[in-house]
Design a protein around this motif. Structure first.
Motif, PDB file in Angstrom:
ATOM      1  N   ASP A  69      37.907  54.773  35.157  1.00  0.00           N
ATOM      2  CA  ASP A  69      38.503  55.044  36.469  1.00  0.00           C
ATOM      3  C   ASP A  69      39.418  53.925  36.955  1.00  0.00           C
ATOM      4  OD1 ASP A  69      35.876  56.399  36.116  1.00  0.00           O
ATOM      5  OD2 ASP A  69      36.349  57.320  38.047  1.00  0.00           O
ATOM      6  N   ARG A  70      38.967  52.706  36.812  1.00  0.00           N
ATOM      7  CA  ARG A  70      39.748  51.607  37.405  1.00  0.00           C
ATOM      8  C   ARG A  70      41.105  51.440  36.727  1.00  0.00           C
ATOM      9  NH1 ARG A  70      37.647  45.534  35.859  1.00  0.00           N
ATOM     10  NH2 ARG A  70      37.059  45.871  33.675  1.00  0.00           N
ATOM     11  N   HIS A  71      41.202  51.817  35.449  1.00  0.00           N
ATOM     12  CA  HIS A  71      42.489  51.705  34.762  1.00  0.00           C
ATOM     13  C   HIS A  71      43.459  52.790  35.229  1.00  0.00           C
ATOM     14  CE1 HIS A  71      40.418  48.778  32.478  1.00  0.00           C
ATOM     15  NE2 HIS A  71      39.686  49.634  31.795  1.00  0.00           N
ATOM     16  N   VAL A  72      42.924  53.982  35.492  1.00  0.00           N
ATOM     17  CA  VAL A  72      43.770  55.051  36.036  1.00  0.00           C
ATOM     18  C   VAL A  72      44.262  54.641  37.427  1.00  0.00           C
ATOM     19  CG1 VAL A  72      43.846  57.470  36.747  1.00  0.00           C
ATOM     20  CG2 VAL A  72      42.594  56.813  34.665  1.00  0.00           C
ATOM     21  N   ALA A  73      43.353  54.101  38.225  1.00  0.00           N
ATOM     22  CA  ALA A  73      43.727  53.671  39.578  1.00  0.00           C
ATOM     23  C   ALA A  73      44.752  52.545  39.551  1.00  0.00           C
ATOM     24  CB  ALA A  73      42.478  53.217  40.336  1.00  0.00           C
ATOM     25  N   ALA A  74      44.729  51.742  38.493  1.00  0.00           N
ATOM     26  CA  ALA A  74      45.658  50.609  38.384  1.00  0.00           C
ATOM     27  C   ALA A  74      46.983  50.997  37.743  1.00  0.00           C
ATOM     28  CB  ALA A  74      45.004  49.490  37.581  1.00  0.00           C
ATOM     29  N   GLY A  75      47.168  52.279  37.436  1.00  0.00           N
ATOM     30  CA  GLY A  75      48.445  52.737  36.898  1.00  0.00           C
ATOM     31  C   GLY A  75      48.499  52.883  35.396  1.00  0.00           C
ATOM     32  N   ARG A  76      47.346  52.808  34.730  1.00  0.00           N
ATOM     33  CA  ARG A  76      47.324  52.961  33.276  1.00  0.00           C
ATOM     34  C   ARG A  76      46.993  54.396  32.838  1.00  0.00           C
ATOM     35  NH1 ARG A  76      47.765  48.507  30.358  1.00  0.00           N
ATOM     36  NH2 ARG A  76      47.486  46.490  31.404  1.00  0.00           N
ATOM     37  N   GLY A  77      47.064  55.343  33.737  1.00  0.00           N
ATOM     38  CA  GLY A  77      46.657  56.706  33.419  1.00  0.00           C
ATOM     39  C   GLY A  77      47.359  57.316  32.224  1.00  0.00           C
ATOM     40  N   GLU A  78      48.640  56.994  32.034  1.00  0.00           N
ATOM     41  CA  GLU A  78      49.383  57.592  30.914  1.00  0.00           C
ATOM     42  C   GLU A  78      49.317  56.747  29.644  1.00  0.00           C
ATOM     43  OE1 GLU A  78      50.427  60.707  31.182  1.00  0.00           O
ATOM     44  OE2 GLU A  78      49.375  60.446  33.098  1.00  0.00           O
ATOM     45  N   GLN A  79      48.617  55.617  29.706  1.00  0.00           N
ATOM     46  CA  GLN A  79      48.440  54.801  28.489  1.00  0.00           C
ATOM     47  C   GLN A  79      47.413  55.463  27.576  1.00  0.00           C
ATOM     48  OE1 GLN A  79      47.197  50.563  28.937  1.00  0.00           O
ATOM     49  NE2 GLN A  79      45.805  51.051  27.251  1.00  0.00           N
ATOM     50  N   ALA A  80      47.613  55.362  26.283  1.00  0.00           N
ATOM     51  CA  ALA A  80      46.628  55.872  25.326  1.00  0.00           C
ATOM     52  C   ALA A  80      45.317  55.111  25.485  1.00  0.00           C
ATOM     53  CB  ALA A  80      47.148  55.729  23.903  1.00  0.00           C
ATOM     54  N   ALA A  81      44.228  55.852  25.604  1.00  0.00           N
ATOM     55  CA  ALA A  81      42.898  55.246  25.611  1.00  0.00           C
ATOM     56  C   ALA A  81      42.284  55.330  24.214  1.00  0.00           C
ATOM     57  CB  ALA A  81      41.998  55.938  26.628  1.00  0.00           C
ATOM     58  N   ILE A  82      42.422  56.519  23.572  1.00  0.00           N
ATOM     59  CA  ILE A  82      41.798  56.754  22.266  1.00  0.00           C
ATOM     60  C   ILE A  82      42.791  57.426  21.337  1.00  0.00           C
ATOM     61  CG2 ILE A  82      39.948  57.954  21.023  1.00  0.00           C
ATOM     62  CD1 ILE A  82      38.361  57.975  23.684  1.00  0.00           C
ATOM     63  N   HIS A  83      43.006  56.833  20.168  1.00  0.00           N
ATOM     64  CA  HIS A  83      43.690  57.506  19.065  1.00  0.00           C
ATOM     65  C   HIS A  83      42.614  58.024  18.115  1.00  0.00           C
ATOM     66  CE1 HIS A  83      47.669  56.172  20.198  1.00  0.00           C
ATOM     67  NE2 HIS A  83      47.374  54.898  20.054  1.00  0.00           N
ATOM     68  N   TYR A  84      42.513  59.335  17.981  1.00  0.00           N
ATOM     69  CA  TYR A  84      41.558  59.939  17.049  1.00  0.00           C
ATOM     70  C   TYR A  84      42.290  60.238  15.750  1.00  0.00           C
ATOM     71  CZ  TYR A  84      38.577  63.638  15.023  1.00  0.00           C
ATOM     72  OH  TYR A  84      37.811  64.413  14.178  1.00  0.00           O
ATOM     73  N   ASP A  85      41.802  59.679  14.660  1.00  0.00           N
ATOM     74  CA  ASP A  85      42.449  59.834  13.358  1.00  0.00           C
ATOM     75  C   ASP A  85      41.383  60.225  12.335  1.00  0.00           C
ATOM     76  OD1 ASP A  85      43.565  59.035  10.681  1.00  0.00           O
ATOM     77  OD2 ASP A  85      45.270  58.445  11.931  1.00  0.00           O
ATOM     78  N   SER A  86      41.485  61.453  11.844  1.00  0.00           N
ATOM     79  CA  SER A  86      40.454  61.998  10.958  1.00  0.00           C
ATOM     80  C   SER A  86      41.054  62.499   9.657  1.00  0.00           C
ATOM     81  CB  SER A  86      39.704  63.144  11.664  1.00  0.00           C
ATOM     82  OG  SER A  86      38.814  63.790  10.771  1.00  0.00           O
ATOM     83  N   PRO A  87      41.225  61.613   8.664  1.00  0.00           N
ATOM     84  CA  PRO A  87      41.757  62.083   7.388  1.00  0.00           C
ATOM     85  C   PRO A  87      40.835  63.079   6.681  1.00  0.00           C
ATOM     86  CG  PRO A  87      41.045  59.786   7.230  1.00  0.00           C
ATOM     87  CD  PRO A  87      41.002  60.154   8.678  1.00  0.00           C
ATOM     88  N   VAL A  88      39.543  63.080   6.987  1.00  0.00           N
ATOM     89  CA  VAL A  88      38.643  64.025   6.313  1.00  0.00           C
ATOM     90  C   VAL A  88      38.829  65.445   6.814  1.00  0.00           C
ATOM     91  CG1 VAL A  88      36.903  62.303   5.721  1.00  0.00           C
ATOM     92  CG2 VAL A  88      36.726  63.510   7.903  1.00  0.00           C
ATOM     93  N   THR A  89      39.420  65.610   8.016  1.00  0.00           N
ATOM     94  CA  THR A  89      39.700  66.958   8.517  1.00  0.00           C
ATOM     95  C   THR A  89      41.193  67.215   8.680  1.00  0.00           C
ATOM     96  OG1 THR A  89      39.556  66.268  10.843  1.00  0.00           O
ATOM     97  CG2 THR A  89      37.509  67.002   9.789  1.00  0.00           C
ATOM     98  N   GLY A  90      42.018  66.181   8.453  1.00  0.00           N
ATOM     99  CA  GLY A  90      43.458  66.328   8.646  1.00  0.00           C
ATOM    100  C   GLY A  90      43.845  66.454  10.103  1.00  0.00           C
ATOM    101  N   THR A  91      43.083  65.821  10.990  1.00  0.00           N
ATOM    102  CA  THR A  91      43.286  65.951  12.432  1.00  0.00           C
ATOM    103  C   THR A  91      43.663  64.609  13.044  1.00  0.00           C
ATOM    104  OG1 THR A  91      41.579  67.667  12.490  1.00  0.00           O
ATOM    105  CG2 THR A  91      42.234  66.700  14.600  1.00  0.00           C
ATOM    106  N   LYS A  92      44.628  64.633  13.958  1.00  0.00           N
ATOM    107  CA  LYS A  92      44.984  63.453  14.744  1.00  0.00           C
ATOM    108  C   LYS A  92      45.241  63.900  16.177  1.00  0.00           C
ATOM    109  CE  LYS A  92      47.543  61.156  10.984  1.00  0.00           C
ATOM    110  NZ  LYS A  92      48.878  60.635  10.597  1.00  0.00           N
ATOM    111  N   SER A  93      44.840  63.049  17.115  1.00  0.00           N
ATOM    112  CA  SER A  93      45.165  63.326  18.512  1.00  0.00           C
ATOM    113  C   SER A  93      45.100  62.024  19.300  1.00  0.00           C
ATOM    114  CB  SER A  93      44.193  64.351  19.125  1.00  0.00           C
ATOM    115  OG  SER A  93      42.874  63.837  19.148  1.00  0.00           O
TER     116      SER A  93
END
Length: 641
Positions: A69-93
Motif C-alpha cells: 500500500d505505501r508504495h502505491v500511495a507514494a506514486g509507485r503504483g505503475e512500477q513493476a512489483a513482480i515479474h513472473y517468469d515460468s519457462p516450464v509452462t512458457g508463461t510470463k507476466s
C-alpha cells in the motif's frame, strides 16, 4: 574478481557493527525508521523474559501495508512489483504494485469471507506462481499467520504441518510443473487432510491448465474465490502488534517432528528493510532476482518480503538453473528484467558449471545492469567461487544464515562497502549479530581454532523469538548447550581479521584416529580438481580409526569416467593428502552421477553417512529427487576401503 575495496569500507563496517553491539537499542531504533508504523515503538527491546526477547514490544503495524500500500500511495503504483517468469509452462507476466494491491485486497477479502481473522492460521501449499505471493500478503493484510509448505511435499509431511499449525483454510493449486513431469498437488492435499487430526474448514484450489483437479465438498475454485462477493468487498489492513507472528515456517527436527520457526511482524520488517540497503545494495525501483522457492526461508525473505518492503521489483522464477532450457537460463532472466543482483544457492552454480564449464552462455546476454551475485544455502567452496567470479566478472558474495534467523548472520555487506573477499568465507558477522566460536566448555577460542559457532543473546530483530507453541523445545534445541548463546549447529572458526569460516554442521565433523577434520576442508581440496563438478565427503565407521572419510564426486560434463576415472581418483587422493594432510586418510573416492539434495540445495551428507554405516535413515521429505539416493544406495552399502 571483486569490486575495489578500501580501508574506508573496513572502517565503515567496523564502526556500524561495533555500534550495533555496543547499543543495540539505539541501532535498531534508527533502523525502525525505514518502516511505516501505526504506533511507532517507544520501547525497542523487552528483555524481561530472557531468553525470550521481544523487539518493539509496544509498536503496531501492518506488514502488507509496508510491502504494497505505501508504495502505491507514494506514486509507485505503475512500477513493476513482480515479474513472473515460468519457462516450464512458457508463461510470463508482470504485475504492477497497483495491480498487486488490487489482487491482495481481493484475496484478503475472500479469506475474511471464509471466517479467517487476526491470529488464525492459513497453510499455503502452492508452486511458484503469483498467487502464492498474493496469498502470503493477503494473510499479512488481515493479521492471519501464514505457513507456506513447499508445493509437492509428501502427504505425511503436509499432515504434520497441518496438525501443528491448525489452519482454518488451506490455499493450494491443482499441480506443480517440473521440467519432466507434472506433480499433482490435490491428491497429496486430500491424503494429508485424511491423515490429519485437525480438519481445515476450506481448501481453495488454483486450477492450472496442465492438470485440472477434481474438487470436493470443502473445496473452492480459486477463480470463484478471488472474484466472489467477499473478494469484491476486499479488505483493508488490520493493525497487529509488532510481536504478533507473521508466519510459521517449518524446518526438519532431529526428533522427526518438524520445528515451527515463527517470525514476528515488526522485527522481521525492520531487519529485512535494513538488509536490502546495507547488505544487498538494492534500492527502491531496482530489480532483485532470487532463484529460490517461496517454500523456503530465502523465498520468504528475498523473493517476497524484503524486495517489496523496499519498493523494489522481484522476479518469481518457475524453472531450474539448467534444463529450462539450458545453462544460460539465469543469464537470460537477469538480462530480460535488468536485475542488479542474483541470489541463489552454490548448488545451482555447480549445476551450471557442470553443463557449461567454460561459461560460454554468459556472453549471449546483456548483463550490464548486473552488479553482484549472492550465494547461500550450502557451503560455497573456493573452486565454485573462483569459477563464478571469472564467469561473471562481478563480486561473488557468500552469505550464511539459517531458517531460524530469517536473514544473514554473516556476509560481505555490499551496501556498506565491499570488504576484501576471502574465498571459503562468508566474510564477517552482520551488524546486530555477536558471533562467537566456543569450545566444549563454552569458552571463546583463539582465532583459527575450530569450535561451535554461536550467537550471543539477544539476537537481532527478524530472528526467531521461539518455536511455534513450544518454548521448551526452543530452549532445548538452541539455547541449552551454551547458556546465554544461540547454538547454530555449525562448526567453524574466526580468523585473525574477524572473518568467519563455516566448515559444516557439527555432526559432519569427522573424528579420524582422534583428529577432528571438517568435511568442508576435504571438499575444498576435492573441488579444486579441474574435472570435479561437485562433491561430498562423509565419515564412515572404521574399527581402527573410528571414522575414515569417503568421497563422492560428480564429474563435469564431457569428462569420461570410464577412461579417466582411475587417474582422477588417484589425483583426488593426492590432492587431499597434499592440502589437508596424511591424517585425513582419504582412500576411497566414488565417482557418481549425482548427489542427493534437498530442494533448497543442501547435500544430504547425514543420510549418505547412515546408509554407508548400514543404517536405515529417515529420508527427508525435502529431498529433490529420491531416485538419486536410490541409485547411490548400493554404492554406499558397498565395502569401504
Amino acid at each position: 574478481m571483486s569490486e575495489p575495496t578500501s580501508d574506508g569500507a573496513v572502517t565503515a563496517y567496523e564502526s556500524i557493527h561495533d555500534a550495533s553491539l555496543r547499543d543495540p537499542e539505539a541501532f535498531w531504533r534508527t533502523a525502525a525508521e525505514g518502516i511505516d508504523w501505526v504506533t511507532p515503538p517507544s520501547r525497542i527491546l523487552d528483555d524481561s523474559r530472557a531468553p525470550f526477547y521481544r523487539w518493539y514490544p509496544d509498536a503496531e503495524l501492518n506488514v502488507c501495508f509496508n510491502a504494497v500500500d505505501r508504495h502505491v500511495a507514494a506514486g509507485r503504483g505503475e512500477q513493476a512489483a513482480i515479474h513472473y517468469d515460468s519457462p516450464v509452462t512458457g508463461t510470463k507476466s508482470t504485475m504492477t504494485y497497483a495491480v498487486l494491491l488490487e489482487r491482495v485486497r481481493a484475496v484478503a477479502g475472500g479469506l475474511r469471507g471464509l471466517g479467517v481473522a487476526r491470529g488464525d492460521r492459513v497453510v499455503i501449499y502452492m508452486p511458484m506462481v503469483p498467487e502464492a505471493v498474493i496469498a502470503m500478503l493477503a494473510c499479512a493484510r488481515i493479521g492471519a499467520i501464514h505457513s507456506v509448505v513447499f508445493g509437492g511435499f509428501a502427504p505425511q509431511e503436509l499432515a504434520a504441518r497441518i496438525d501443528d499449525a491448525a489452519p482454518k483454510v488451506v490455499l493450494s493449486a491443482s499441480c506443480g510443473v517440473e521440467p519432466t513431469r507434472i506433480v499433482p498437488y490435490k491428491p497429496f492435499l486430500d491424503e494429508a487432510i485424511r491423515r490429519s487430526e485437525h480438519q481445515p474448514e476450506h481448501c481453495v484450489v488454483l486450477q492450472r491448465e496442465q492438470l485440472v483437479a477434481e474438487l470436493g465438498e470443502r473445496d473452492l475454485d480459486w477463480g470463484d474465490f478471488e472474484s466472489g462477493d467477499a473478494a469484491r468487498e476486499g479488505s483493508e489492513c488490520v493493525t497487529v502488534a509488532a510481536t504478533d507472528p507473521l508466519y510459521i515456517l517449518y524446518t526438519s527436527g532431529t526428533t522427526g517432528k518438524p520445528k515451527g520457526i515463527y517470525r514476528d511482524s515488526g522485527g522481521y520488517a525492520v531487519a529485512l528493510r535494513w538488509s536490502m540497503a546495507n547488505l544487498y545494495d538494492v534500492a527502491p525501483g531496482e530489480t532483485m532476482f532470487t532463484a529460490s522457492d517461496v517454500g523456503w526461508v530465502v523465498g520468504h525473505s528475498y523473493i517476497v518480503y524484503a524486495p517489496l518492503l523496499t519498493g523494489a521489483t522481484t522476479v518469481l522464477y518457475e524453472g531450474k538453473p539448467v534444463g529450462t532450457p539450458d545453462a544460460g537460463a539465469f543469464w537470460r532472466v537477469i538480462a530480460e528484467y535488468g536485475a542488479v543482483c542474483l541470489f541463489t544457492a552454490p548448488t545451482a552454480f555447480r549445476a551450471i558449471k557442470k553443463d557449461d564449464s567454460s561459461a560460454s552462455k554468459v556472453a549471449e546476454h546483456d548483463l550490464s545492469r548486473f552488479r553482484a551475485l549472492f550465494l547461500a544455502g550450502e557451503r560455497l567452496d573456493p573452486d565454485t567461487y573462483e569459477w563464478a567470479s571469472a564467469a561473471l566478472g562481478k563480486p561473488v558474495v557468500d552469505n550464511w544464515w539459517q531458517t531460524e534467523t530469517g536473514w544473514p548472520i554473516a556476509c560481505n555487506p555490499k551496501g556498506i562497502g565491499l570488504l576484501p573477499i576471502k574465498a571459503g568465507s562468508p566474510t564477517v558477522p552482520v551488524p546486530g549479530y555477536d558471533v562467537q566460536v566456543l569450545d566444549g566448555a563454552g569458552t571463546p577460542v583463539e582465532p583459527g581454532v575450530e569450535g561451535a559457532i554461536c550467537i550471543k543473546l539477544p539476537m537481532p530483530p527478524g530472528t526467531l523469538p521461539t518455536l511455534w507453541g513450544d518454548d521448551d523445545r526452543y530452549v532445548s534445541s538452541y539455547l541449552s548447550a551454551y547458556p546465554g548463546y544461540y547454538l547454530t549447529g555449525d562448526g567453524g572458526y574466526l580468523d585473525e581479521d574477524g572473518y568467519l569460516y563455516v566448515m559444516g554442521r557439527t555432526d559432519d565433523v569427522l573424528n579420524v584416529a582422534g583428529h577432528r577434520l571438517s568435511t568442508g576442508s576435504l571438499e575444498a581440496a576435492l573441488a579444486g580438481h579441474e574435472a570435479v563438478a561437485e562433491c561430498a565427503v562423509i565419515g564412515v565407521h572404521d574399527e581402527l580409526k573410528g571414522q575414515v572419510p569417503r568421497a563422492l564426486v560428480v564429474l563435469k560434463s564431457g569428462v569420461d569416467a570410464d577412461a579417466d576415472g582411475e587417474r582422477i581418483r588417484r589425483e583426488l587422493v593426492a590432492r587431499v593428502r597434499a592440502e589437508v594432510g596424511a591424517v585425513a586418510a582419504l582412500h576411497q573416492v566414488d565417482i557418481v552421477a549425482g548427489l542427493p539434495k534437498t530442494r533448497s540445495g543442501k547435500i544430504l551428507r547425514k543420510t549418505m553417512r547412515e546408509l554407508a554405516d548400514g543404517k536405515t535413515p529417515a529420508v527427508p521429505a525435502t529431498i529433490e529427487d529420491a531416485s538419486v539416493l536410490e541409485t547411490l544406495t548400493p554404492v554406499l552399502r558397498g565395502p569401504s576401503a
